[in-house]
Design a protein around this motif. Structure first.
Motif, PDB file in Angstrom:
ATOM      1  N   VAL A  92       2.850   9.824   3.266  1.00  0.00           N
ATOM      2  CA  VAL A  92       4.292   9.876   3.012  1.00  0.00           C
ATOM      3  C   VAL A  92       4.597   9.514   1.548  1.00  0.00           C
ATOM      4  O   VAL A  92       5.427  10.139   0.896  1.00  0.00           O
ATOM      5  CB  VAL A  92       5.057   8.916   3.963  1.00  0.00           C
ATOM      6  CG1 VAL A  92       6.528   8.820   3.569  1.00  0.00           C
ATOM      7  CG2 VAL A  92       4.913   9.381   5.404  1.00  0.00           C
ATOM      8  N   ALA A  93       3.913   8.509   1.027  1.00  0.00           N
ATOM      9  CA  ALA A  93       4.185   8.037  -0.338  1.00  0.00           C
ATOM     10  C   ALA A  93       3.640   8.988  -1.398  1.00  0.00           C
ATOM     11  O   ALA A  93       4.134   9.012  -2.534  1.00  0.00           O
ATOM     12  CB  ALA A  93       3.576   6.641  -0.536  1.00  0.00           C
TER      13      ALA A  93
ATOM     14  N   ALA B  59      -4.628   4.631 -13.583  1.00  0.00           N
ATOM     15  CA  ALA B  59      -3.386   4.998 -12.898  1.00  0.00           C
ATOM     16  C   ALA B  59      -2.186   4.553 -13.713  1.00  0.00           C
ATOM     17  O   ALA B  59      -2.164   3.439 -14.260  1.00  0.00           O
ATOM     18  CB  ALA B  59      -3.339   4.373 -11.501  1.00  0.00           C
ATOM     19  N   ARG B  60      -1.185   5.439 -13.795  1.00  0.00           N
ATOM     20  CA  ARG B  60       0.073   5.087 -14.441  1.00  0.00           C
ATOM     21  C   ARG B  60       0.612   3.811 -13.790  1.00  0.00           C
ATOM     22  O   ARG B  60       0.513   3.633 -12.580  1.00  0.00           O
ATOM     23  CB  ARG B  60       1.076   6.229 -14.249  1.00  0.00           C
ATOM     24  CG  ARG B  60       2.272   6.155 -15.152  1.00  0.00           C
ATOM     25  CD  ARG B  60       1.955   6.464 -16.594  1.00  0.00           C
ATOM     26  NE  ARG B  60       1.603   7.863 -16.801  1.00  0.00           N
ATOM     27  CZ  ARG B  60       0.880   8.299 -17.836  1.00  0.00           C
ATOM     28  NH1 ARG B  60       0.416   7.454 -18.751  1.00  0.00           N
ATOM     29  NH2 ARG B  60       0.598   9.583 -17.965  1.00  0.00           N
ATOM     30  N   GLY B  61       1.158   2.923 -14.589  1.00  0.00           N
ATOM     31  CA  GLY B  61       1.714   1.685 -14.054  1.00  0.00           C
ATOM     32  C   GLY B  61       0.851   0.481 -14.417  1.00  0.00           C
ATOM     33  O   GLY B  61       1.348  -0.626 -14.569  1.00  0.00           O
TER      34      GLY B  61
ATOM     35  N   ILE C 208      11.959   3.687  -5.922  1.00  0.00           N
ATOM     36  CA  ILE C 208      11.359   4.386  -4.784  1.00  0.00           C
ATOM     37  C   ILE C 208      10.272   3.514  -4.152  1.00  0.00           C
ATOM     38  O   ILE C 208      10.141   3.449  -2.923  1.00  0.00           O
ATOM     39  CB  ILE C 208      10.794   5.756  -5.235  1.00  0.00           C
ATOM     40  CG1 ILE C 208      11.964   6.684  -5.629  1.00  0.00           C
ATOM     41  CG2 ILE C 208       9.960   6.392  -4.117  1.00  0.00           C
ATOM     42  CD1 ILE C 208      11.520   8.066  -6.083  1.00  0.00           C
TER      43      ILE C 208
ATOM     44  N   GLY D 170       0.727   4.785  -8.601  1.00  0.00           N
ATOM     45  CA  GLY D 170       1.320   4.300  -9.840  1.00  0.00           C
ATOM     46  C   GLY D 170       2.303   5.267 -10.452  1.00  0.00           C
ATOM     47  O   GLY D 170       2.133   6.489 -10.381  1.00  0.00           O
ATOM     48  N   ASP D 171       3.341   4.706 -11.023  1.00  0.00           N
ATOM     49  CA  ASP D 171       4.332   5.428 -11.807  1.00  0.00           C
ATOM     50  C   ASP D 171       4.601   4.573 -13.047  1.00  0.00           C
ATOM     51  O   ASP D 171       4.210   3.403 -13.066  1.00  0.00           O
ATOM     52  CB  ASP D 171       5.635   5.574 -10.989  1.00  0.00           C
ATOM     53  CG  ASP D 171       5.854   7.003 -10.508  1.00  0.00           C
ATOM     54  OD1 ASP D 171       5.097   7.893 -10.925  1.00  0.00           O
ATOM     55  OD2 ASP D 171       6.770   7.221  -9.708  1.00  0.00           O
TER      56      ASP D 171
ATOM     57  N   PHE E 234       8.394   1.327   5.210  1.00  0.00           N
ATOM     58  CA  PHE E 234       7.083   1.184   5.856  1.00  0.00           C
ATOM     59  C   PHE E 234       6.990  -0.153   6.592  1.00  0.00           C
ATOM     60  O   PHE E 234       6.398  -0.238   7.671  1.00  0.00           O
ATOM     61  CB  PHE E 234       5.956   1.278   4.815  1.00  0.00           C
ATOM     62  CG  PHE E 234       5.794   2.637   4.189  1.00  0.00           C
ATOM     63  CD1 PHE E 234       6.413   3.760   4.721  1.00  0.00           C
ATOM     64  CD2 PHE E 234       4.998   2.811   3.061  1.00  0.00           C
ATOM     65  CE1 PHE E 234       6.264   5.025   4.144  1.00  0.00           C
ATOM     66  CE2 PHE E 234       4.832   4.063   2.471  1.00  0.00           C
ATOM     67  CZ  PHE E 234       5.469   5.167   3.012  1.00  0.00           C
TER      68      PHE E 234
ATOM     69  N   LEU F  40      10.241   2.543  -0.269  1.00  0.00           N
ATOM     70  CA  LEU F  40       9.090   2.835   0.596  1.00  0.00           C
ATOM     71  C   LEU F  40       8.569   1.554   1.245  1.00  0.00           C
ATOM     72  O   LEU F  40       8.250   1.526   2.434  1.00  0.00           O
ATOM     73  CB  LEU F  40       7.957   3.489  -0.212  1.00  0.00           C
ATOM     74  CG  LEU F  40       8.187   4.931  -0.685  1.00  0.00           C
ATOM     75  CD1 LEU F  40       7.041   5.361  -1.595  1.00  0.00           C
ATOM     76  CD2 LEU F  40       8.294   5.885   0.507  1.00  0.00           C
TER      77      LEU F  40
ATOM     78  N   PHE G  25       5.553  10.904  -4.220  1.00  0.00           N
ATOM     79  CA  PHE G  25       6.527  10.157  -5.031  1.00  0.00           C
ATOM     80  C   PHE G  25       5.929   9.511  -6.277  1.00  0.00           C
ATOM     81  O   PHE G  25       6.656   8.932  -7.077  1.00  0.00           O
ATOM     82  CB  PHE G  25       7.211   9.078  -4.183  1.00  0.00           C
ATOM     83  CG  PHE G  25       8.029   9.647  -3.064  1.00  0.00           C
ATOM     84  CD1 PHE G  25       9.116  10.460  -3.339  1.00  0.00           C
ATOM     85  CD2 PHE G  25       7.720   9.381  -1.744  1.00  0.00           C
ATOM     86  CE1 PHE G  25       9.871  10.993  -2.315  1.00  0.00           C
ATOM     87  CE2 PHE G  25       8.473   9.905  -0.709  1.00  0.00           C
ATOM     88  CZ  PHE G  25       9.550  10.713  -0.993  1.00  0.00           C
ATOM     89  N   PHE G  26       4.598   9.527  -6.410  1.00  0.00           N
ATOM     90  CA  PHE G  26       3.986   8.824  -7.538  1.00  0.00           C
ATOM     91  C   PHE G  26       3.115   9.755  -8.376  1.00  0.00           C
ATOM     92  O   PHE G  26       2.520  10.694  -7.864  1.00  0.00           O
ATOM     93  CB  PHE G  26       3.154   7.637  -7.033  1.00  0.00           C
ATOM     94  CG  PHE G  26       3.968   6.571  -6.371  1.00  0.00           C
ATOM     95  CD1 PHE G  26       4.583   5.577  -7.126  1.00  0.00           C
ATOM     96  CD2 PHE G  26       4.166   6.570  -4.989  1.00  0.00           C
ATOM     97  CE1 PHE G  26       5.356   4.599  -6.517  1.00  0.00           C
ATOM     98  CE2 PHE G  26       4.945   5.597  -4.378  1.00  0.00           C
ATOM     99  CZ  PHE G  26       5.537   4.605  -5.141  1.00  0.00           C
ATOM    100  N   GLU G  27       3.029   9.420  -9.664  1.00  0.00           N
ATOM    101  CA  GLU G  27       2.247  10.240 -10.581  1.00  0.00           C
ATOM    102  C   GLU G  27       0.749  10.059 -10.328  1.00  0.00           C
ATOM    103  O   GLU G  27      -0.009  11.022 -10.359  1.00  0.00           O
ATOM    104  CB  GLU G  27       2.613   9.803 -12.015  1.00  0.00           C
ATOM    105  CG  GLU G  27       2.043  10.695 -13.090  1.00  0.00           C
ATOM    106  CD  GLU G  27       2.419  10.181 -14.481  1.00  0.00           C
ATOM    107  OE1 GLU G  27       3.359   9.356 -14.602  1.00  0.00           O
ATOM    108  OE2 GLU G  27       1.760  10.598 -15.447  1.00  0.00           O
ATOM    109  N   SER G  28       0.331   8.814 -10.075  1.00  0.00           N
ATOM    110  CA  SER G  28      -1.092   8.507  -9.922  1.00  0.00           C
ATOM    111  C   SER G  28      -1.400   7.936  -8.547  1.00  0.00           C
ATOM    112  O   SER G  28      -0.541   7.297  -7.922  1.00  0.00           O
ATOM    113  CB  SER G  28      -1.527   7.452 -10.963  1.00  0.00           C
ATOM    114  OG  SER G  28      -1.447   7.951 -12.263  1.00  0.00           O
TER     115      SER G  28
END
Lengths: 249, 249, 249, 249
Positions: B119-120, A190-192, C108, B202-203, C116, C112, B123-126
């Motif tokens: 919901v999330a 996963a990215r991050g 973000i 993850g981003d 949450f 979140l 917003f994230f790439e992974s």
């Protein structure tokens, strides 16, 4: 004060190491050599220990060159397998008193994680490994995770541990990862994440976990410095940081 | 004060619910019925709402019996699939004002985890899911993990998210788990866990995680109580706790 | 395609934002202005939206300059307190249709986490916050942790939640952190962390956790891009990313 | 096969231990004695080792009684401080070959956590402890956390480690916990936790964590069994499970 030379000094690990050596009170950087530089700079500068981060095609010859001139060597180049280590042992036998330290992983955190996992292994009924890396990594599971699983597997075999309990009968698809030496290894991409790993042990009513998160090359520097401090007092061939750190005899 | 009856009152969920209802200030337990007891106890005791934890073979008939007598129903029995829910909707159409609440999962923590994950998701790439259960569980991945992955997958599709990045080219063996709706789900089975799940997003430069650890049947009781409080004011068929908890309209 | 200008374009957040705007398909960077440059570059380049990362002493004047010329504004400069926001509302009233978006936190993930946490707050008996930062940080607890605690506290008050259970009678010394709005906040300061926070909710038999780990400035860029995409369609003054992200109305 | 007697056999730890001893292949439960029973049952049944879980007011006399009759003793009763241990050493000196094992913590997971934390301590710049317990606990921080901090503090002193880095200048209120031996200990009290602890070490670019979650008395049983197995081969007084588990000499 140990006089240190770096071979492969302009590569990523080499250049970060140059900074770390300069920052260490008891290490004196006397030569920083890369592929276009003459290796004779090491003898001319009176280097006592060499840190080798050059590519696999030239590293062995440079190690031999150093040892023949009485210079202790810390090897960070990858690919020093059993065959190459056997050649190093012959070399060391011919040059008594010289230390050759092969370091597959300079991360003290990763070394502690593996060592502690092996010590804890016989005490728990269950164990699984989760490793988390960036999604640009091409192989799964990671080399560190495989090595950790092998160490846990060996420790459990030696202790006569029972196989891990697992009643799973339906698991049709599978996820990224592998079972290594009987130990399930789950691979998250996963990215991050940069490089993270968690080892989870379980017994009735308890979970015991060891986790290591590494995010920058800087995190290898305490291991580089410890290796350079330890190599001069440790003649012969040593593999891994464990003994240098005092984790094993 | 709502007068509540429990059907299946001596089973594991039923008996724990009896205690929870007795402990709740605004709920009055008026009947606790199990298989050898007459269901007429519900009308005799003036029950306004029934909590159904009986086995799938009798639950539907009991629900019909209750609704026909004007008693709101919370259904905790498993197996209420799309077909059965369609039948419930017909039943509700014939009995205006009566609430029928089908609850696949009474854990408020699990419901929040799934809702927040959906919901999330855009917003994230992974994103990957790790679920951890005791080693006596026979199926992998868990139903909650599959449902979470489906909700994340749907949210990403709706948002037009790109596929998850994954450069893996070598992963020869695989581990316990599955890829559900494009989302990797890793299944850990270790003594010491009861039911845990972590969703990792993850981003670049960040990880966002939601985790739920559940260890006792007691953890379902706030959901049982919320369902009984909410059902009388919610005519028609409702599936899941989300609306009762105010998480969705 | 929105034409975007950056004010404070050579600062740390500004320069990273310039790269992120250039990488976004639907944003067109038309001006990158810093303190020695003329702000007229914005009108000359036809900028529709300005991203303001200049210092607090000049930011308000620049925002006024932009709004008076019909340019929407995203404000990343810190220090926009209630008094300044009141001035922005007057400004917006005089310039209908122009959006002014004040963003105290572009992460973000952090937004979140706070949202949450506020939604989950009424459903659990216990809640505590652990924030983890690098040891060079001078204040404790962190601003994000304080804001999270305030949002949780407000949500619990509104829901009529009981005070957190705590039988502690002996706690003579105390650790880094604070009780904010009744919510304990623990502050860890350790090398290796950049900015992490975990919110832990508890009920009998379960723990529900939300965690955010942020390690680079890059992690703020999705928030910067979302703000620039959202500001042109949102006239008047808006504080925070929540509405832009669709988390609240 | 070791013949084992339990003193305090009807208490919580005693009764759970009775079950664990009966389940262990190489331990034979020959006597289960509580306050109304005659201690002579131990000699009559030929017990080789006694497990003492009686109250502090009678435990010492019972230990003396056992040792004088050649019965090895594992002491689980709390309150065996330095003074009492000194008395045990005198007793052991008069009865060569008899093992007396004082066990402040039967949790192998907790013992491993403390031992590993002490080993890791000198290798990292930062370390903090977070302990999480149920909100009915009256003292903070927990005894295990205090002991862990003391072991870390001692290991760092011995290694000549620098003080922990901490630039905090504003921390007006403080949270539950303490600084023990220079190590910050954060105490979380939330419903849903039983007894958890995390030790976090940090260096530039990495975090190393050790975590233990304990939820039932069952989790102490592997430690009880290991103590009974080890005590007969370990003459004299031993404090703690470390040597029995082979973690130290």
């Amino acid at each position: 004060m140990t006089r240190v030379a770096v071979l492969g000094a302009r590569g990523r690990m080499g250049s970060t190491s140059v900074e770390a050596i300069e920052a260490a009170d008891d290490l004196d950087l006397v030569a920083a050599v890369d592929k276009d530089d003459a290796i004779e700079a090491l003898t001319e500068s009176g280097a006592e220990a060499a840190l080798v981060f050059t590519t696999p095609d030239v590293a062995m010859d440079q190690v031999i060159w150093c040892v023949e001139r009485g210079i202790h060597v810390v090897i960070g180049t990858s690919g020093f397998d059993d065959e190459k280590i056997a050649r190093l042992r012959e070399l060391a036998a011919d040059h008594e008193g010289i230390g050759i330290l092969v370091v597959p992983n300079f991360s003290i955190g990763a070394v502690l994680m593996m060592r502690f996992a092996a010590v804890a292994a016989p005490f728990f009924e269950s164990v699984e490994i989760i490793e988390m890396h960036h999604p640009d990594k091409v192989d799964a599971p990671s080399g560190t995770a495989v090595r950790t699983a092998e160490m846990i597997g060996a420790a459990r075999r030696e202790a006569g541990s029972a196989p891990l309990p697992d009643a799973t009968t339906s698991d049709p698809d599978g996820a990224r990862g592998a079972k290594v030496d009987g130990i399930p290894v789950h691979a998250v991409r996963a990215r991050g994440f940069i490089a993270s790993q968690e080892v989870l042990f379980g017994d009735p009513g308890e979970i015991f976990g060891i986790r290591h998160d590494s995010s920058t090359r800087e995190s290898f520097m305490p291991g580089v410095v410890a290796a350079l401090r330890g190599v001069t007092a440790r003649p012969g061939v040593t593999v891994g940081l464990d003994t240098v750190l005092g984790l094993t005899d």
